[in-house]
Design a protein around this motif. Sequence first.
Motif, PDB file in Angstrom:
ATOM      1  N   ALA A   1       0.788  -1.060   0.049  1.00 27.35           N
ATOM      2  CA  ALA A   1       0.207   0.113   0.036  1.00 27.35           C
ATOM      3  C   ALA A   1       0.862   1.193   0.101  1.00 27.35           C
ATOM      4  CB  ALA A   1      -0.857   0.007   1.070  1.00 27.35           C
ATOM      5  N   PRO A   2       0.251   2.328  -0.507  1.00 29.46           N
ATOM      6  CA  PRO A   2       1.055   3.525  -0.153  1.00 29.46           C
ATOM      7  C   PRO A   2       1.460   3.955   1.234  1.00 29.46           C
ATOM      8  CG  PRO A   2      -0.755   3.960  -1.492  1.00 29.46           C
ATOM      9  CD  PRO A   2      -1.050   2.596  -1.062  1.00 29.46           C
ATOM     10  N   VAL A   3       2.556   4.634   1.500  1.00 26.08           N
ATOM     11  CA  VAL A   3       2.475   5.506   2.708  1.00 26.08           C
ATOM     12  C   VAL A   3       1.664   6.261   2.705  1.00 26.08           C
ATOM     13  CG1 VAL A   3       4.102   6.874   4.091  1.00 26.08           C
ATOM     14  CG2 VAL A   3       5.002   4.727   3.159  1.00 26.08           C
ATOM     15  N   ALA A   4       0.857   6.556   3.882  1.00 28.57           N
ATOM     16  CA  ALA A   4      -0.043   7.556   4.112  1.00 28.57           C
ATOM     17  C   ALA A   4       0.202   9.024   3.670  1.00 28.57           C
ATOM     18  CB  ALA A   4      -0.515   7.760   5.613  1.00 28.57           C
ATOM     19  N   GLY A   5      -0.409   9.418   2.719  1.00 28.29           N
ATOM     20  CA  GLY A   5      -0.274  10.853   2.184  1.00 28.29           C
ATOM     21  C   GLY A   5       0.949  11.079   1.116  1.00 28.29           C
ATOM     22  N   ALA A   6       1.496   9.626   0.761  1.00 28.15           N
ATOM     23  CA  ALA A   6       2.557   9.662  -0.265  1.00 28.15           C
ATOM     24  C   ALA A   6       2.149  10.148  -1.672  1.00 28.15           C
ATOM     25  CB  ALA A   6       3.337   8.472  -0.405  1.00 28.15           C
ATOM     26  N   ARG A   7       0.978   9.560  -2.264  1.00 28.72           N
ATOM     27  CA  ARG A   7       0.599  10.085  -3.393  1.00 28.72           C
ATOM     28  C   ARG A   7       0.399  11.696  -3.371  1.00 28.72           C
ATOM     29  NH1 ARG A   7      -2.085   6.997  -7.778  1.00 28.72           N
ATOM     30  NH2 ARG A   7      -2.821   8.597  -9.342  1.00 28.72           N
ATOM     31  N   GLU A   8      -0.419  11.927  -2.316  1.00 31.36           N
ATOM     32  CA  GLU A   8      -0.669  13.322  -2.310  1.00 31.36           C
ATOM     33  C   GLU A   8       0.526  14.172  -2.318  1.00 31.36           C
ATOM     34  OE1 GLU A   8      -3.855  10.719  -0.628  1.00 31.36           O
ATOM     35  OE2 GLU A   8      -1.983  11.134  -0.337  1.00 31.36           O
ATOM     36  N   ALA A   9       1.504  13.854  -1.664  1.00 36.96           N
ATOM     37  CA  ALA A   9       2.734  14.653  -1.563  1.00 36.96           C
ATOM     38  C   ALA A   9       3.292  14.731  -3.012  1.00 36.96           C
ATOM     39  CB  ALA A   9       3.816  14.005  -0.657  1.00 36.96           C
ATOM     40  N   ILE A  10       3.465  13.573  -3.580  1.00 34.72           N
ATOM     41  CA  ILE A  10       3.987  13.410  -4.900  1.00 34.72           C
ATOM     42  C   ILE A  10       3.152  14.649  -5.814  1.00 34.72           C
ATOM     43  CG2 ILE A  10       4.280  12.099  -6.935  1.00 34.72           C
ATOM     44  CD1 ILE A  10       5.030   9.767  -4.880  1.00 34.72           C
ATOM     45  N   GLU A  11       1.930  14.344  -5.752  1.00 32.31           N
ATOM     46  CA  GLU A  11       1.072  15.319  -6.570  1.00 32.31           C
ATOM     47  C   GLU A  11       0.978  16.535  -6.340  1.00 32.31           C
ATOM     48  OE1 GLU A  11      -2.830  13.356  -5.794  1.00 32.31           O
ATOM     49  OE2 GLU A  11      -2.528  12.073  -7.708  1.00 32.31           O
ATOM     50  N   GLU A  12       1.442  17.011  -5.167  1.00 34.15           N
ATOM     51  CA  GLU A  12       1.537  18.358  -4.544  1.00 34.15           C
ATOM     52  C   GLU A  12       3.004  18.972  -5.170  1.00 34.15           C
ATOM     53  OE1 GLU A  12       1.782  21.030  -0.161  1.00 34.15           O
ATOM     54  OE2 GLU A  12       1.272  18.783  -0.583  1.00 34.15           O
ATOM     55  N   LEU A  13       4.002  18.001  -5.060  1.00 31.48           N
ATOM     56  CA  LEU A  13       5.249  18.470  -5.619  1.00 31.48           C
ATOM     57  C   LEU A  13       5.196  18.592  -7.141  1.00 31.48           C
ATOM     58  CD1 LEU A  13       7.374  15.663  -3.563  1.00 31.48           C
ATOM     59  CD2 LEU A  13       7.479  18.057  -3.388  1.00 31.48           C
ATOM     60  N   ARG A  14       4.559  17.721  -7.776  1.00 27.81           N
ATOM     61  CA  ARG A  14       4.261  18.045  -9.201  1.00 27.81           C
ATOM     62  C   ARG A  14       3.607  19.226  -9.466  1.00 27.81           C
ATOM     63  NH1 ARG A  14       3.140  12.966 -12.928  1.00 27.81           N
ATOM     64  NH2 ARG A  14       3.866  14.333 -14.360  1.00 27.81           N
ATOM     65  N   GLY A  15       2.565  19.356  -8.739  1.00 29.37           N
ATOM     66  CA  GLY A  15       1.858  20.747  -8.817  1.00 29.37           C
ATOM     67  C   GLY A  15       2.528  21.940  -8.853  1.00 29.37           C
TER      68      GLY A  15
ATOM     69  N   LEU B   1      -0.144  -0.507  -7.214  1.00 26.43           N
ATOM     70  CA  LEU B   1      -0.761   0.818  -6.670  1.00 26.43           C
ATOM     71  C   LEU B   1      -1.368   1.696  -7.946  1.00 26.43           C
ATOM     72  CD1 LEU B   1       2.437   1.701  -4.361  1.00 26.43           C
ATOM     73  CD2 LEU B   1       0.438   0.470  -3.805  1.00 26.43           C
ATOM     74  N   GLY B   2      -1.289   1.307  -8.952  1.00 25.95           N
ATOM     75  CA  GLY B   2      -1.737   2.124  -9.870  1.00 25.95           C
ATOM     76  C   GLY B   2      -1.097   3.529 -10.222  1.00 25.95           C
ATOM     77  N   TRP B   3       0.160   3.481  -9.965  1.00 25.30           N
ATOM     78  CA  TRP B   3       1.132   4.491 -10.212  1.00 25.30           C
ATOM     79  C   TRP B   3       2.049   4.594 -11.518  1.00 25.30           C
ATOM     80  CZ3 TRP B   3       4.059   5.357  -4.928  1.00 25.30           C
ATOM     81  CH2 TRP B   3       3.218   5.820  -3.867  1.00 25.30           C
ATOM     82  N   ARG B   4       1.905   3.904 -12.286  1.00 23.67           N
ATOM     83  CA  ARG B   4       2.241   4.048 -13.549  1.00 23.67           C
ATOM     84  C   ARG B   4       2.486   5.412 -14.282  1.00 23.67           C
ATOM     85  NH1 ARG B   4       5.608   0.108 -16.223  1.00 23.67           N
ATOM     86  NH2 ARG B   4       4.596  -2.072 -15.921  1.00 23.67           N
ATOM     87  N   ASP B   5       1.445   6.197 -14.078  1.00 25.75           N
ATOM     88  CA  ASP B   5       1.447   7.551 -14.845  1.00 25.75           C
ATOM     89  C   ASP B   5       1.684   8.694 -13.586  1.00 25.75           C
ATOM     90  OD1 ASP B   5       1.256   6.394 -17.387  1.00 25.75           O
ATOM     91  OD2 ASP B   5      -0.979   6.397 -16.706  1.00 25.75           O
ATOM     92  N   LEU B   6       2.070   8.244 -12.194  1.00 28.87           N
ATOM     93  CA  LEU B   6       2.131   9.158 -11.388  1.00 28.87           C
ATOM     94  C   LEU B   6       3.271  10.247 -11.177  1.00 28.87           C
ATOM     95  CD1 LEU B   6       0.960  10.142  -8.607  1.00 28.87           C
ATOM     96  CD2 LEU B   6       2.182   8.497  -7.473  1.00 28.87           C
ATOM     97  N   VAL B   7       4.473   9.540 -11.881  1.00 33.16           N
ATOM     98  CA  VAL B   7       5.749  10.182 -12.154  1.00 33.16           C
ATOM     99  C   VAL B   7       6.364  10.418 -13.464  1.00 33.16           C
ATOM    100  CG1 VAL B   7       6.340   9.855  -9.561  1.00 33.16           C
ATOM    101  CG2 VAL B   7       7.299   8.713 -11.194  1.00 33.16           C
TER     102      VAL B   7
ATOM    103  N   SER C   1       7.346  11.403   7.746  1.00 34.98           N
ATOM    104  CA  SER C   1       7.123  10.810   6.579  1.00 34.98           C
ATOM    105  C   SER C   1       7.290  11.691   5.291  1.00 34.98           C
ATOM    106  CB  SER C   1       5.512  10.432   6.478  1.00 34.98           C
ATOM    107  OG  SER C   1       4.740  11.097   6.360  1.00 34.98           O
ATOM    108  N   VAL C   2       7.094  11.042   4.460  1.00 34.81           N
ATOM    109  CA  VAL C   2       7.218  11.826   3.091  1.00 34.81           C
ATOM    110  C   VAL C   2       6.166  12.948   2.915  1.00 34.81           C
ATOM    111  CG1 VAL C   2       5.990  10.341   1.583  1.00 34.81           C
ATOM    112  CG2 VAL C   2       7.887  11.728   0.467  1.00 34.81           C
ATOM    113  N   ALA C   3       5.153  12.730   3.577  1.00 40.55           N
ATOM    114  CA  ALA C   3       3.928  13.738   3.445  1.00 40.55           C
ATOM    115  C   ALA C   3       4.320  15.128   3.813  1.00 40.55           C
ATOM    116  CB  ALA C   3       2.898  13.232   4.462  1.00 40.55           C
ATOM    117  N   GLU C   4       5.333  15.346   4.644  1.00 43.50           N
ATOM    118  CA  GLU C   4       5.958  16.380   5.219  1.00 43.50           C
ATOM    119  C   GLU C   4       7.025  17.124   4.172  1.00 43.50           C
ATOM    120  OE1 GLU C   4       7.757  15.759   8.998  1.00 43.50           O
ATOM    121  OE2 GLU C   4       6.120  14.565   9.486  1.00 43.50           O
ATOM    122  N   LEU C   5       7.310  16.350   3.148  1.00 37.25           N
ATOM    123  CA  LEU C   5       8.388  17.047   2.403  1.00 37.25           C
ATOM    124  C   LEU C   5       8.199  17.938   1.405  1.00 37.25           C
ATOM    125  CD1 LEU C   5      11.404  16.547   1.246  1.00 37.25           C
ATOM    126  CD2 LEU C   5      10.465  14.926  -0.686  1.00 37.25           C
ATOM    127  N   PRO C   6       6.887  18.180   1.022  1.00 30.77           N
ATOM    128  CA  PRO C   6       6.484  19.414   0.123  1.00 30.77           C
ATOM    129  C   PRO C   6       6.599  20.759   0.969  1.00 30.77           C
ATOM    130  CG  PRO C   6       5.045  17.798  -0.409  1.00 30.77           C
ATOM    131  CD  PRO C   6       5.644  17.221   0.846  1.00 30.77           C
TER     132      PRO C   6
END
Length: 226
Positions: free
Chosen positions: A89-103, A126-132, A213-218
Amino acid sequence: MGLVVLDMAGTTVADGGLVEQAFAVAAQELGVQPGSADHAAKLDYVRATMGESKISVFRYLFGEEALAQRANVAFEKAYGELVDGGRIAPVAGAREAIEELRGEGRTVVLTTGFARVTQDAILDALGWRDLVELTLCPADAGGRGRPYPDMVLSAFLRTAAVDGVRQIAVAGDTAYDMKSGVRAGAGVVAGVLTGAHDDAALRGAGATHVLGSVAELPAILRGVDA
């Protein structure tokens, strides 16, 4: 920080100890019996070297290249089957953090010490093929995984997202992630506490920041950029 290079297992992906389970399968394939002193010693080494290229770990443990390759194939097969069984599973908030960074206009690259077949299995699960924009495994960077800087520098060269290495941020959960970021010259080398190594190990290997966690990175990167 226009380029962000993120580790997968333990950093953006929660695998719940699957590395150790897959190692047990690979070790038994080579005649290392569960419960034996040999098994315990080898498992301790696997734990200590989380983040390193898996084939490098098996070369150290089994010596002969043919044995190391057998162990690695068995490990990747076992890990892939666990992933396919929904054990990831994703780490909690990871996908959102990646999307925020890209945004925010940053380029994000996902890296791993696993082989490409396993990395792809995780991305598919995870359905992450197009995430990054880019995903890298050691083979994509000439064969050397962490603690070498090769995957970080390959991300730098292949994306052409920034003008210099100081504009790279690296994040991971192991000392090997920290060492690879430091050796690549990254401006931010952030350790996260969702995986294998603790605060002291991460800072000892050169972490400039240690996050829950990575959620704090942005938020951290916005502060660095300010």
